[in-house]
Motif scaffolding. Structure first.
Motif, short mmCIF file in Angstrom:
data_model
loop_
_atom_site.label_atom_id
_atom_site.label_comp_id
_atom_site.label_asym_id
_atom_site.label_seq_id
_atom_site.Cartn_x
_atom_site.Cartn_y
_atom_site.Cartn_z
N GLN A 155 44.81 69.06 -68.11
CA GLN A 155 44.49 69.15 -69.54
C GLN A 155 44.83 70.20 -70.14
O GLN A 155 46.09 69.99 -71.41
N ASP A 156 45.21 71.43 -69.70
CA ASP A 156 45.90 72.57 -69.79
C ASP A 156 47.48 72.53 -70.42
O ASP A 156 47.46 72.89 -71.69
N GLN A 157 47.95 71.83 -69.12
CA GLN A 157 49.04 71.68 -69.69
C GLN A 157 49.53 70.95 -70.48
O GLN A 157 50.52 71.00 -71.12
N ALA A 158 48.32 69.76 -70.95
CA ALA A 158 49.37 69.09 -72.23
C ALA A 158 48.77 69.16 -73.32
O ALA A 158 49.69 69.28 -74.44
N GLN A 159 47.52 70.06 -73.13
CA GLN A 159 46.96 70.57 -73.95
C GLN A 159 49.17 71.93 -75.26
O GLN A 159 48.92 71.69 -76.14
N ARG A 160 48.93 73.24 -74.19
CA ARG A 160 49.94 74.26 -73.79
C ARG A 160 51.06 72.63 -74.54
O ARG A 160 52.19 73.28 -75.49
N ALA A 161 51.52 72.23 -74.03
CA ALA A 161 52.85 71.03 -74.59
C ALA A 161 52.98 70.65 -76.08
O ALA A 161 53.96 70.20 -76.54
N VAL A 162 52.02 69.69 -75.68
CA VAL A 162 51.28 69.21 -77.45
C VAL A 162 51.49 70.51 -78.70
O VAL A 162 52.02 70.75 -79.50
N ALA A 163 50.59 71.63 -78.42
CA ALA A 163 50.88 72.89 -79.07
C ALA A 163 52.41 72.91 -79.82
O ALA A 163 53.21 73.84 -80.09
N GLU A 164 53.17 73.28 -78.78
CA GLU A 164 54.76 73.38 -77.79
C GLU A 164 55.46 72.82 -79.58
O GLU A 164 55.93 72.97 -79.75
N ALA A 165 54.99 71.61 -79.07
CA ALA A 165 55.56 70.17 -79.84
C ALA A 165 54.64 70.15 -81.03
O ALA A 165 56.07 70.16 -82.12
N LYS A 166 54.35 70.69 -81.77
CA LYS A 166 53.96 70.87 -82.95
C LYS A 166 54.59 72.12 -83.83
O LYS A 166 54.91 71.99 -84.84
N ALA A 167 54.74 73.05 -82.51
CA ALA A 167 55.68 74.22 -83.53
C ALA A 167 56.20 74.02 -83.54
O ALA A 167 57.41 74.81 -84.25
N ALA A 168 57.67 73.46 -82.62
CA ALA A 168 58.72 73.41 -82.40
C ALA A 168 59.67 72.77 -83.86
O ALA A 168 61.00 73.21 -84.38
N PRO A 169 58.62 72.12 -85.06
CA PRO A 169 60.04 71.82 -86.46
C PRO A 169 59.26 73.38 -87.19
O PRO A 169 60.54 73.28 -87.49
N SER A 170 58.56 74.13 -87.19
CA SER A 170 58.97 75.13 -87.36
C SER A 170 59.02 75.75 -86.86
O SER A 170 60.00 76.61 -88.08
N ARG A 171 59.36 76.41 -86.24
CA ARG A 171 60.01 77.03 -85.59
C ARG A 171 61.53 76.12 -86.09
O ARG A 171 62.75 77.30 -86.18
N ALA A 172 62.22 75.00 -85.25
CA ALA A 172 63.14 75.46 -86.12
C ALA A 172 64.24 74.71 -88.01
O ALA A 172 64.96 75.70 -87.51
N VAL A 173 62.66 74.39 -88.20
CA VAL A 173 62.93 74.84 -89.98
C VAL A 173 63.16 76.50 -89.91
O VAL A 173 64.02 76.82 -90.65
N ALA A 174 62.33 77.32 -89.16
CA ALA A 174 62.35 78.46 -90.01
C ALA A 174 63.47 79.41 -89.41
O ALA A 174 64.78 80.01 -90.13
#
Length: 140
Positions: A80-99
């Protein structure tokens, strides 16, 4: 003064009322009873040991199940922790790409502006040179 201790009865005369055979028989019976008691105690200790082992064997499946359950819960929590980290990373990826894209665009703008300024300055210098040359020819 203290009262005198009571007088003890005198010991019986030798051989009077003393049965050596009876005494030996009594000691023999006492020894036999002690042996039987020791055997009973040994049997009880062995029975208690066997009973403890039986109880331990009966409790083993429950202990193993509890250990397996604990291990499964830890594994589930880690997943569950790994899944939550993966979701957070996936959510942050577009912001990082836009930046990153924004930074690249800004850098490209600065580079183009700098190059245009340099070319403009060179063109102005050339025009100024041509103008100065034309004035000089006309002024002559």
């Amino acid at each position: 003064p203290l009262p005198a201790p009571p007088a003890l009865a005198p010991p019986p005369p030798p051989g009077a009322g003393f049965d050596l055979g009876g005494l030996v028989a009594t000691y023999s019976e006492l020894a036999a009873v002690k042996v039987q008691l020791a055997l009973l105690e040994q049997r009880d200790a062995l029975a208690a040991s066997v009973q403890a082992k039986v109880e331990d064997a009966r409790a083993a499946p429950a202990r193993l199940a509890a250990a397996a359950s604990d291990q499964a819960q830890r594994a589930a929590a880690e997943a569950q922790d790994q899944a939550q980290r993966a979701v957070a990373e996936a959510k942050a990826a577009p912001s990082r790409a836009v930046a990153g894209a924004r930074d690249a665009v800004a850098s490209a703008k600065e580079e183009v502006a700098s190059r245009v300024k340099g070319e403009l300055a060179a063109a102005e210098a050339k025009v100024q040179g041509l103008t100065d040359g034309a004035k000089e020819r006309l002024g002559r």
